[in-house]
Design a protein around this motif. Structure first.
Motif, mmCIF file in Angstrom:
data_model
loop_
_atom_site.group_PDB
_atom_site.id
_atom_site.type_symbol
_atom_site.label_atom_id
_atom_site.label_comp_id
_atom_site.label_asym_id
_atom_site.label_seq_id
_atom_site.Cartn_x
_atom_site.Cartn_y
_atom_site.Cartn_z
ATOM 1 N N LEU A 112 0.830 -1.206 0.000
ATOM 2 C CA LEU A 112 0.000 0.000 0.000
ATOM 3 C C LEU A 112 0.866 1.259 0.000
ATOM 4 C CD1 LEU A 112 -2.790 -1.014 2.562
ATOM 5 C CD2 LEU A 112 -2.781 -1.249 0.065
ATOM 6 N N ALA A 113 1.939 1.247 0.787
ATOM 7 C CA ALA A 113 2.831 2.406 0.844
ATOM 8 C C ALA A 113 3.608 2.557 -0.460
ATOM 9 C CB ALA A 113 3.795 2.259 2.020
ATOM 10 N N ALA A 114 4.058 1.441 -1.008
ATOM 11 C CA ALA A 114 4.875 1.485 -2.226
ATOM 12 C C ALA A 114 4.096 2.030 -3.416
ATOM 13 C CB ALA A 114 5.401 0.088 -2.543
ATOM 14 N N LYS A 115 2.793 1.839 -3.435
ATOM 15 C CA LYS A 115 2.003 2.348 -4.556
ATOM 16 C C LYS A 115 2.131 3.857 -4.680
ATOM 17 C CE LYS A 115 -2.059 0.459 -3.701
ATOM 18 N NZ LYS A 115 -3.465 0.058 -3.928
ATOM 19 N N TYR A 116 2.126 4.552 -3.542
ATOM 20 C CA TYR A 116 2.292 6.011 -3.563
ATOM 21 C C TYR A 116 3.706 6.398 -3.973
ATOM 22 C CZ TYR A 116 -2.237 6.616 -1.285
ATOM 23 O OH TYR A 116 -3.582 6.617 -1.002
ATOM 24 N N ILE A 117 4.678 5.628 -3.492
ATOM 25 C CA ILE A 117 6.078 5.920 -3.808
ATOM 26 C C ILE A 117 6.321 5.764 -5.307
ATOM 27 C CG2 ILE A 117 8.464 5.166 -3.458
ATOM 28 C CD1 ILE A 117 7.544 4.184 -0.646
ATOM 29 N N ILE A 118 5.865 4.655 -5.858
ATOM 30 C CA ILE A 118 6.076 4.389 -7.285
ATOM 31 C C ILE A 118 5.335 5.405 -8.141
ATOM 32 C CG2 ILE A 118 5.655 2.714 -9.127
ATOM 33 C CD1 ILE A 118 6.148 0.508 -7.017
ATOM 34 N N GLU A 119 4.143 5.765 -7.726
ATOM 35 C CA GLU A 119 3.373 6.768 -8.469
ATOM 36 C C GLU A 119 4.125 8.098 -8.514
ATOM 37 O OE1 GLU A 119 -0.954 9.106 -8.263
ATOM 38 O OE2 GLU A 119 -0.499 7.492 -6.854
ATOM 39 N N ALA A 120 4.693 8.502 -7.382
ATOM 40 C CA ALA A 120 5.451 9.758 -7.335
ATOM 41 C C ALA A 120 6.697 9.667 -8.211
ATOM 42 C CB ALA A 120 5.840 10.076 -5.889
ATOM 43 N N LEU A 130 14.097 13.137 -5.785
ATOM 44 C CA LEU A 130 12.907 12.348 -5.476
ATOM 45 C C LEU A 130 13.104 10.890 -5.882
ATOM 46 C CD1 LEU A 130 9.229 13.272 -5.684
ATOM 47 C CD2 LEU A 130 9.980 11.229 -6.913
ATOM 48 N N MET A 131 13.729 10.659 -7.027
ATOM 49 C CA MET A 131 13.959 9.286 -7.472
ATOM 50 C C MET A 131 14.839 8.524 -6.479
ATOM 51 S SD MET A 131 12.228 8.926 -10.242
ATOM 52 C CE MET A 131 12.879 7.512 -11.116
ATOM 53 N N MET A 132 15.886 9.185 -5.986
ATOM 54 C CA MET A 132 16.769 8.549 -5.011
ATOM 55 C C MET A 132 16.034 8.279 -3.705
ATOM 56 S SD MET A 132 20.100 10.946 -5.697
ATOM 57 C CE MET A 132 21.066 10.240 -4.355
ATOM 58 N N THR A 133 15.272 9.270 -3.246
ATOM 59 C CA THR A 133 14.537 9.123 -1.990
ATOM 60 C C THR A 133 13.481 8.032 -2.105
ATOM 61 O OG1 THR A 133 14.890 11.494 -1.574
ATOM 62 C CG2 THR A 133 13.233 10.382 -0.222
ATOM 63 N N GLY A 134 12.822 7.961 -3.257
ATOM 64 C CA GLY A 134 11.832 6.915 -3.477
ATOM 65 C C GLY A 134 12.452 5.532 -3.448
ATOM 66 N N LEU A 135 13.597 5.368 -4.102
ATOM 67 C CA LEU A 135 14.291 4.082 -4.076
ATOM 68 C C LEU A 135 14.661 3.680 -2.648
ATOM 69 C CD1 LEU A 135 16.634 4.443 -7.184
ATOM 70 C CD2 LEU A 135 14.978 2.596 -6.834
ATOM 71 N N GLN A 136 15.159 4.639 -1.880
ATOM 72 C CA GLN A 136 15.531 4.347 -0.494
ATOM 73 C C GLN A 136 14.318 3.938 0.330
ATOM 74 O OE1 GLN A 136 17.364 8.106 0.276
ATOM 75 N NE2 GLN A 136 19.387 7.463 -0.455
#
Length: 331
Positions: A112-120, A130-136
């Motif tokens: 559920l959390a990853a869906k928001y991360i991947i969408e962003a 943002l890409m680096m922070t999302g990967l982390q």
């Protein structure tokens, strides 16, 4: 950078880990407990008031919203994830970043959390920070459902994103991406025509890039800001600041850096496209250690390990596929 002083990251001690890797000292931590619907509803009632930030403008409004996210971040619940996810859609880039970090705390519901991360990440592909922070954040979640996204970013033109993607493979423990990581070293696995038994006759041909001396440069974990005794507020500040600094210097040795003060939005410079693959070796060695539990001195040792552990690797891949389905089934 001044606004980072209001950031605080309440880190969860428990991690959701995938099937165990080959590291003998690897233990599978318990999944954090999900909060009750009543606990979540009570916290969200306060959050909604704070998020509106009535009467506040500019930085004061931003600080109020950051505080609102900070207060609900430790609560593990799908409705909490929805509220934090709202921050990833903010027009303010710093609020988006801190929301991504907080989503990485929602280890009870990684899908559920990853869906928001991947969408962003899909929406802000040109925002290097943002890409680096999302990967982390995906690494913090140990999320197995982002295999294709990470696979693509391992081929990214910017080395700073490549390195973060490589590190994320190790943080997740996703052996399914082992061959993709080894390709960056010039090492073929069985499906690519490699993985032959070393010294099987004749003179051995050393395949892959030499990493003589690279061991001294391997990041032993200090830079990820996850020491147990570290101040939580500093962890959030340092993670974002480090990502911004890396993005600004993303061209590095290529001599074509991003403009001073750039936020990582993809402008300026070649992003290190002319750099040597050997620069990736320290990060790759650290990830290989996490995936296999072994330290390798040269490519032939990796090929020997692959040959010896072929069946175990394939079994773990199947286990990870099964666990990915379990993660995605969570509600």
């Amino acid at each position: 950078m001044a606004r980072f002083c209001v950031f605080a990251l309440v880190l969860s001690v428990a991690l959701l880990a995938p099937a165990s890797t080959f590291a003998e000292d690897k233990k599978t931590p318990e999944v954090p407990a999900r909060a009750s619907d009543e606990e979540a509803a009570s916290a969200l009632a306060i959050f909604k008031v704070n998020w509106k930030a009535r009467g506040l403008k500019g930085d004061d409004k931003l600080m109020q919203r950051e505080m609102a996210l900070r207060q609900i971040a430790p609560i593990q619940h799908p409705e909490i994830i929805k509220a934090i996810g709202k921050g990833t859609k903010s027009s303010d880039e710093d609020l988006r970043l801190v929301a991504l970090i907080y989503l990485g705390d929602q280890k009870a519901h990684p899908h559920l959390a990853a869906k928001y991360i991947i969408e962003a990440m899909r929406k802000h592909k040109k925002d290097t920070v943002l890409m680096m922070t999302g990967l982390q954040a995906l690494g913090e979640l140990k999320y197995l459902g982002a295999k294709k996204e990470i696979q693509g970013l391992l081929k990214h033109k910017y080395y700073v994103i490549k390195k973060t993607a490589i590190a994320t493979v190790g943080d997740i423990g996703d052996v399914r991406l082992l061959s993709d990581v080894l390709k960056l070293l010039g090492i073929k696995t069985e499906k690519d025509g490699g993985d032959q038994e070393p010294n099987s006759g004749g003179k051995e041909v050393e395949e892959g890039y030499s990493w003589e001396g690279a061991e001294a440069e391997v990041d032993r974990g200090e830079a990820d800001n996850t020491k147990e005794n570290a101040d939580a507020k500093k962890i959030a500040e340092q993670k974002i600041a480090a990502n911004k600094a890396a993005a600004e210097a993303k061209a590095g040795k290529s001599g074509a850096g991003a403009p001073a003060g750039a936020s990582g939005g993809g402008g300026g410079g070649r992003g290190g496209m002319a750099r040597s693959p050997k620069e990736l070796i320290p990060t790759i060695l650290k990830t290989l250690k996490k995936l296999t539990g072994e330290e390798f001195d040269k490519p032939s040792q990796v090929r020997g390990w692959l040959h010896k552990n072929r069946e175990r690797v394939e079994k773990q891949k199947k286990d990870l596929n099964a666990q990915e389905k379990v993660q995605k089934a969570q509600k």
